[in-house]
Write an enzyme that holds these catalytic residues in place. Structure first.
Site, PDB file in Angstrom:
ATOM      1  N   SER A 120     -38.967  -8.913  16.840  1.00  0.00           N
ATOM      2  CA  SER A 120     -37.922  -8.300  17.650  1.00  0.00           C
ATOM      3  C   SER A 120     -37.470  -9.294  18.721  1.00  0.00           C
ATOM      4  O   SER A 120     -36.987 -10.369  18.396  1.00  0.00           O
ATOM      5  CB  SER A 120     -38.423  -6.989  18.247  1.00  0.00           C
ATOM      6  OG  SER A 120     -37.370  -6.234  18.783  1.00  0.00           O
ATOM      7  N   ASP A 124     -33.074  -0.580  10.290  1.00  0.00           N
ATOM      8  CA  ASP A 124     -33.539  -0.914  11.636  1.00  0.00           C
ATOM      9  C   ASP A 124     -32.531  -0.453  12.685  1.00  0.00           C
ATOM     10  O   ASP A 124     -31.354  -0.785  12.616  1.00  0.00           O
ATOM     11  CB  ASP A 124     -33.750  -2.429  11.747  1.00  0.00           C
ATOM     12  CG  ASP A 124     -34.634  -2.809  12.918  1.00  0.00           C
ATOM     13  OD1 ASP A 124     -34.512  -2.170  13.984  1.00  0.00           O
ATOM     14  OD2 ASP A 124     -35.433  -3.734  12.779  1.00  0.00           O
ATOM     15  N   HIS A 175     -37.210  -0.578  12.120  1.00  0.00           N
ATOM     16  CA  HIS A 175     -37.757  -1.564  13.050  1.00  0.00           C
ATOM     17  C   HIS A 175     -39.274  -1.652  12.992  1.00  0.00           C
ATOM     18  O   HIS A 175     -39.839  -2.730  13.134  1.00  0.00           O
ATOM     19  CB  HIS A 175     -37.307  -1.219  14.469  1.00  0.00           C
ATOM     20  CG  HIS A 175     -37.453  -2.347  15.440  1.00  0.00           C
ATOM     21  ND1 HIS A 175     -36.758  -3.520  15.322  1.00  0.00           N
ATOM     22  CD2 HIS A 175     -38.227  -2.491  16.546  1.00  0.00           C
ATOM     23  CE1 HIS A 175     -37.072  -4.326  16.317  1.00  0.00           C
ATOM     24  NE2 HIS A 175     -37.971  -3.728  17.069  1.00  0.00           N
TER      25      HIS A 175
END
Length: 712
Positions: free
Chosen positions: A564, A649, A684
């Site tokens: 991320s 995501d 995610h």
């Protein structure tokens, strides 16, 4: 500008896997990486023109996009086919260390003991409770294994039991975009009421009447939680009343109940400013009152005890926070009184409130501390922690009327424990020690260290290390360096049984506590955000150089990983210092920073301005562009790269890593591996399920162990 030809790296693979490679050489030589089509899109801002040849990937409904992602997946699968059995073996190895039949330490609330447990061969938890005694019959509240049937992804969160213990609200997500549907279950009859509240955060809270529920809904486009609604049991969700709308697009809103159960609290939070509203939980039809109006740059959080609120805040330039107190009838900031003063060298992280005691969680020189004090001032002391590579903090402490503090503790080389500590007698009871199965683990075989790497501006950056004691420290050992470095999120030196699959194969594991995190207090975070963001990247690089100089590893054996915002870190370091690393793992990486931060329709964007800056301001635009990984890809050699993403995501859109990989293929001059692995079902957080996520870790570990020739 040159797209690399994959054929020349076949001999490199052969050197490592000579046996299997000879048999598959001709087949591998025919494997070509996907070539993404180029459709130039002109992006102009502040008179600056960027040409994005892969902007077209920003459409998950486009068949050509899906075809490209599938082609990349196919390429990855074919190029790593020789490691498939090893991936499976790694998965089974990691799984074998984890106790399949396991349960949490029970906690008591309102006469019930609550437990979540796992059964053998099942991926998801079972949430249950027992009335009055742990010897009582088990009441299964939610069996997530049954609830997940028919879904590729499943997540349950936000279980909230009504004050009379008969109902439970809960949220489920079956897509992995963190858009939860809230439902209500009758815990006596087992009936799940038909009404569904869609597009929520998944969390909700009951008023004291046991029939009124407050929850947060998300904007359907940006996924920003921006509205708080009130639902009354027995009515349609279409009739739910809007009680608060956070109109500032840089804020998110949420709702919770104080531990004292006297107040329902609505919070509004941006990266650097907070505001709360309170309502007496006995009066669900009343109006929420602003606790203290938002003041740009002032953060605060609140806890209620008897007739006072306790406020953890950075007000008055208390960079490392202080604790203040206010009468519940006068809560505006001008009425706040200092309770624990600000300290330059100690970060005040949290406070846990009990009837006779309060417990303050602090961080000094990077290390967790827990200070226990009586409200009457007659006693105050710290829990003793003696290591330099440990994690400690408050666990589940929902019971207000108790002398028992429940906390967790683990060292980087030793499993975690859950401990009940009697604050009155100062005695402790270990409730649970993490078991590492398989009979091979002995914590005495591992060594942990904390080093301090000199940064280029003179600062010292902490690094936490763990490795087997028989690992050579002569520069020949492989080293896995991890960091995050954003939002003030601290990656503590935690224990991981999964990590043993690297350590037992001769790897050193390092966590670099770079700026942008809060390991050394709030100033450490402030020095790694906005116009200081590049400190995060240079800190990581300087840690790598230090580890090489100190003979822990060498560039031929150094690997880096981040996900991320940590994936942004990976993208930045491969542009800035690619020669230091043999391989990089970038999980769901945030790499197209300029374009994303200019698009306020993308989830999270507006709330991120305080972290990265708003590129609608030219000064921020220029600075962000100077480090944005996608914008700084150039014709040069890059390390071996494994990049992962999820089609659904919600935090980092799939097209960022997809575009980045396509551009890297176009420009890179090396013959190193470059893989894009897209989970077409997940978002995610990756795959759902207790063990499914291990398969993703097995892919990552296989990638670097393959490069090290350690797959046998």
């Amino acid at each position: 500008m040159k797209r690399s030809n994959p054929i020349p790296f076949i001999p490199i693979i052969c050197l490592i896997f000579a046996g299997s490679c000879q048999n598959n050489k001709e087949e591998l030589m025919r494997i070509q990486p996907p070539v993404a089509k180029k459709i130039p899109t002109k992006l102009e801002k502040h008179g600056d023109v960027r040409i994005d040849n892969y902007y077209w990937m920003n459409n998950r409904e486009d068949e050509a996009v899906i075809d490209y992602l599938n082609a990349e997946n196919d390429y990855y699968q074919k190029m790593t086919a020789h490691t498939k059995k090893f991936q499976d073996d790694l998965f089974l190895e990691m799984k074998s260390r984890i106790k399949e039949v396991d349960s949490s330490v029970p906690y008591k609330l309102d006469g019930y003991w609550y437990i979540n447990r796992y059964e053998e061969g099942k991926e998801y938890p079972i949430y249950s409770r027992k009335k009055d005694s742990l010897d009582a019959a088990e009441e299964i509240m939610f069996d997530c294994n049954q609830m997940a049937e028919g879904h590729e992804f499943f997540n349950l969160k936000g279980i909230s039991v009504s004050p009379d213990n008969t109902l439970a609200s809960f949220g489920t997500d079956t897509v992995s975009r963190r858009q939860y549907n809230i439902q209500i279950k009758n815990l006596k009859t087992g009936e799940i009421y038909p009404d569904i509240i869609e597009n929520t955060t998944g969390s909700s809270v009951w008023a004291n009447d046991g029939k009124t529920l407050f929850y947060a809904k998300k904007d359907p486009v940006t996924l920003r939680s921006d509205k708080i609604f009130k639902h009354v049991l027995g009515t349609s969700s279409e009739q739910d009343e809007l009680v608060f709308h956070e109109k500032d697009s840089t804020y998110n809103t949420f709702v919770y109940k104080t531990k004292s159960r006297k107040y329902i609290v609505i919070g509004s939070v941006s990266t650097m400013t907070t505001e709360y509203r309170t309502l007496n939980a006995d009066d669900p039809n009343g109006s929420f009152k602003v606790f203290s109006p938002r003041d740009l740059g002032v953060e605060y959080s609140i806890a209620h005890y008897e007739g006072n609120f306790y406020i953890l805040t950075n007000r008055d330039k208390a960079t490392n926070f202080k604790l203040m107190r206010a009468d519940e009838r006068n809560t505006e900031s001008e009425h706040w009184e200092e309770f624990i003063p600000h300290r330059q060298d100690v970060l005040l992280e949290d406070v846990e409130i009990f009837r006779d005691y309060y417990v303050v969680s602090e961080r000094e020189n990077g290390l967790n501390q827990m200070k226990i004090s009586r409200w009457d001032g007659t006693e105050s002391y710290y829990l003793p922690f003696n290591s330099e590579t440990y994690v400690a903090g408050a666990s589940v402490n929902l019971d207000f009327d108790t002398d028992e503090l429940r906390y967790y503790y683990n060292e980087m080389g030793a499993p975690y424990t859950i401990i009940d500590f009697n604050m009155k007698t100062r005695t402790k009871k270990v409730l649970k020690e993490q078991e590492v199965l398989g009979g091979k683990f002995n914590k005495e075989n591992y060594k942990t260290e904390r080093l301090w790497a000199p940064a280029r501006d003179g600062k010292k950056v902490p690094i936490s290390l763990v490795y087997r004691k028989d690992t050579p420290l002569d520069g020949s050992s492989p080293l896995f360096q991890y960091a995050y470095g954003s939002y003030g999120s601290t990656i503590d030196p935690y224990f991981s049984s999964v990590r043993l699959s690297l350590l037992d194969r001769g790897f050193i594991y390092a966590i670099a506590h770079v700026r942008g995190g809060e390991y050394l207090g709030r100033p450490w975070y402030e020095d790694g955000k906005l116009f200081n963001k590049k400190n995060t990247f240079t800190d990581f690089i300087d840690c790598s150089k230090f580890l090489i100089e100190q003979n822990y590893t060498s560039p031929e054996h150094l690997y880096a990983s981040g996900g991320s915002a940590g994936g942004l870190l990976m993208g930045a370091i491969v542009n800035m210092a690619p020669e230091l690393y043999n391989g990089i793992i970038a999980e769901v990486p945030f790499v197209d920073v300029v374009t994303t931060m200019l698009d306020d329709s993308i989830p999270l964007t507006t709330g991120e301005y305080d972290e990265w800056g708003n590129p609608n301001d030219k000064e921020y635009y220029d600075y962000i562009k100077s480090y944005s990984p996608y914008d700084n890809v150039e014709a040069k050699a890059y390390p071996n790269l494994y990049v992962s993403t999820g089609l659904h995501d919600s935090q980092v859109q799939y097209w960022e890593p997809a575009k980045w990989v396509a551009k890297l293929r176009e420009f890179k001059t090396d013959d190193h591996l470059l893989f894009l692995d897209t989970n077409m079902d997940a978002g995610h957080g990756g795959a759902s399920g207790r063990f499914e996520a291990l398969k993703e870790t097995a892919k990552e570990y296989a990638f670097i162990l393959d490069l090290e020739g350690k797959t046998h």
